[in-house]
Design a protein around this motif. Sequence first.
Motif, PDB file in Angstrom:
ATOM      1  N   TRP A   1      -8.332  -3.662   6.487  1.00 17.13           N
ATOM      2  CA  TRP A   1      -8.147  -2.571   5.610  1.00 17.13           C
ATOM      3  C   TRP A   1      -7.240  -1.845   4.545  1.00 17.13           C
ATOM      4  O   TRP A   1      -7.286  -0.945   4.154  1.00 17.13           O
ATOM      5  CB  TRP A   1      -7.828  -1.196   7.049  1.00 17.13           C
ATOM      6  N   GLN A   2      -5.891  -2.707   5.348  1.00 18.12           N
ATOM      7  CA  GLN A   2      -4.728  -2.771   3.917  1.00 18.12           C
ATOM      8  C   GLN A   2      -5.398  -3.231   2.061  1.00 18.12           C
ATOM      9  O   GLN A   2      -4.681  -2.270   0.929  1.00 18.12           O
ATOM     10  CB  GLN A   2      -3.997  -3.153   4.148  1.00 18.12           C
ATOM     11  N   VAL A   3      -6.329  -4.137   2.250  1.00 10.11           N
ATOM     12  CA  VAL A   3      -6.875  -4.634   0.846  1.00 10.11           C
ATOM     13  C   VAL A   3      -7.750  -3.833  -0.051  1.00 10.11           C
ATOM     14  O   VAL A   3      -7.269  -3.280  -0.709  1.00 10.11           O
ATOM     15  CB  VAL A   3      -7.203  -5.896   1.170  1.00 10.11           C
ATOM     16  N   VAL A   4      -7.952  -2.765   1.544  1.00  9.94           N
ATOM     17  CA  VAL A   4      -9.474  -2.088   0.810  1.00  9.94           C
ATOM     18  C   VAL A   4      -8.350  -0.616   0.289  1.00  9.94           C
ATOM     19  O   VAL A   4      -8.131   0.355  -1.110  1.00  9.94           O
ATOM     20  CB  VAL A   4     -10.316  -1.366   1.898  1.00  9.94           C
ATOM     21  N   ALA A   5      -7.901   0.091   0.808  1.00  5.82           N
ATOM     22  CA  ALA A   5      -6.508   0.826   0.689  1.00  5.82           C
ATOM     23  C   ALA A   5      -5.815   0.331  -0.585  1.00  5.82           C
ATOM     24  O   ALA A   5      -5.400   1.325  -1.801  1.00  5.82           O
ATOM     25  CB  ALA A   5      -6.226   1.226   1.362  1.00  5.82           C
ATOM     26  N   SER A   6      -5.732  -0.989  -0.769  1.00  3.59           N
ATOM     27  CA  SER A   6      -4.508  -0.352  -2.239  1.00  3.59           C
ATOM     28  C   SER A   6      -5.941  -0.676  -3.656  1.00  3.59           C
ATOM     29  O   SER A   6      -5.275  -0.924  -4.566  1.00  3.59           O
ATOM     30  CB  SER A   6      -4.257  -1.953  -2.072  1.00  3.59           C
ATOM     31  N   SER A   7      -6.537  -0.940  -3.527  1.00  5.63           N
ATOM     32  CA  SER A   7      -7.405  -1.836  -4.177  1.00  5.63           C
ATOM     33  C   SER A   7      -8.011  -0.052  -4.760  1.00  5.63           C
ATOM     34  O   SER A   7      -8.447   0.016  -5.966  1.00  5.63           O
ATOM     35  CB  SER A   7      -8.913  -2.627  -3.449  1.00  5.63           C
ATOM     36  N   VAL A   8      -8.418   0.396  -3.805  1.00  7.02           N
ATOM     37  CA  VAL A   8      -8.662   1.729  -3.807  1.00  7.02           C
ATOM     38  C   VAL A   8      -7.527   2.430  -4.738  1.00  7.02           C
ATOM     39  O   VAL A   8      -7.356   3.232  -5.576  1.00  7.02           O
ATOM     40  CB  VAL A   8      -9.180   2.658  -2.981  1.00  7.02           C
TER      41      VAL A   8
ATOM     42  N   PRO B   1       0.391  -0.826   0.170  1.00  4.99           N
ATOM     43  CA  PRO B   1       0.137   0.128  -0.304  1.00  4.99           C
ATOM     44  C   PRO B   1       0.553   1.416  -0.041  1.00  4.99           C
ATOM     45  O   PRO B   1       0.481   2.641  -0.889  1.00  4.99           O
ATOM     46  CB  PRO B   1      -0.371  -0.530   1.324  1.00  4.99           C
ATOM     47  N   SER B   2       1.708   1.507   0.448  1.00  6.47           N
ATOM     48  CA  SER B   2       2.821   2.514   0.651  1.00  6.47           C
ATOM     49  C   SER B   2       2.807   2.557  -0.649  1.00  6.47           C
ATOM     50  O   SER B   2       3.698   4.124  -1.032  1.00  6.47           O
ATOM     51  CB  SER B   2       4.064   2.197   1.617  1.00  6.47           C
ATOM     52  N   GLY B   3       3.924   1.432  -1.451  1.00  4.59           N
ATOM     53  CA  GLY B   3       4.012   1.658  -2.766  1.00  4.59           C
ATOM     54  C   GLY B   3       3.656   2.243  -3.395  1.00  4.59           C
ATOM     55  O   GLY B   3       3.757   3.163  -4.357  1.00  4.59           O
ATOM     56  N   LEU B   4       2.221   1.604  -3.214  1.00  3.20           N
ATOM     57  CA  LEU B   4       0.572   1.987  -4.309  1.00  3.20           C
ATOM     58  C   LEU B   4       0.176   3.802  -4.611  1.00  3.20           C
ATOM     59  O   LEU B   4       0.601   4.378  -5.092  1.00  3.20           O
ATOM     60  CB  LEU B   4      -0.277   1.340  -4.053  1.00  3.20           C
TER      61      LEU B   4
END
Length: 331
Positions: free
Chosen positions: A251-258, A25-28
């Motif tokens: 939450w991290q999965v959702v954040a990465s998807s967004v 998520p940080s890289g995205l």
Amino acid sequence: MNVIVEDIDRTLEYRSDAVMVRLLPSGLLLIFLGLLIHVLSYPAPIGTMIAVALCTAFGICLVSLALWRRIHHGRPLFRLSPDGIDYRIPWLKALHIPWSEIRGIDTIDVEARYWSFWDFRYGFQIIPDRKVVNYPNVTVVLVSKQFYDRRIGVSPLLLPGPGWRANFIPKDGLVQVALHHDLVSVEPRPFREAVEARWMAFRDRPGNTSVPAVAVGQGNAAAASRPAVRRAAPGTAAVAMGANPKAMSRWQVVASSVLLIGIAILLANIAGLWDLPGQNEVREARTKAQTEQKVWADSIKRNREESRRLEAEQKELRRQLDEDMRRMFAR
């Protein structure tokens, strides 16, 4: 993944794969911010474009590292076996702590201090600031100072820094060896229970030289009063954080998807599939300016070529004139 503590004959391996995967998520986010700045500031000055390129490139590196670690798993940081604890210090050394060398087990809050030239509020600082980082509920095993000096300590030439002091903490003639659960993505209580159950079971095993146990905290007393633990089949092994860890929270999965959706939208904007209000006019003006600049550059190039051609023709005429004058005077 919480491994059953009672299976004390199992060898448990705790790896940092899940922590590395959580860099995704940080890289995205870095890639998204780089593209967003590019879209909002286009056309941007060269300095902004350099910052955008660096931000995007660093984000791509983090994403690549996270995906690589998700597929190619690293070696365990901690390994609990009937023989003791295998403790790996990345890039430095690997060490083995027999259960018989452990004097006690405790849970403490570890505090690390380091110097930094960066502050998120003020950015780069000329004068370094001393930072303090706290790590709560860290499981520690206590070993003698003699064992630490013989098996763990490194040469002063290697200059152990704040990271070293956050892992090996002196206390009353002993050394607390910290087993940071955050590094291997497990909960602190099951992690301590796994360590403590094996210490209680194997510290007096035949062939080991028993050392006096030091009661540290209330956890050891509670462990001593527990009933006999269930013994698994010898030689079996389990990986606490292994080939397929549940690396990211919901939450991290959702954040990465967004973020992935946002990156796709921004790339579509850069490709010209959609425009922000007024962005089309800016692009048209930019295109017109680039066309005019190209026409002007081509005109200058043609004028220079024409000037060189005329200069060559004049030079050739002067040469012919000089040649005719020499022939005439020669007669």
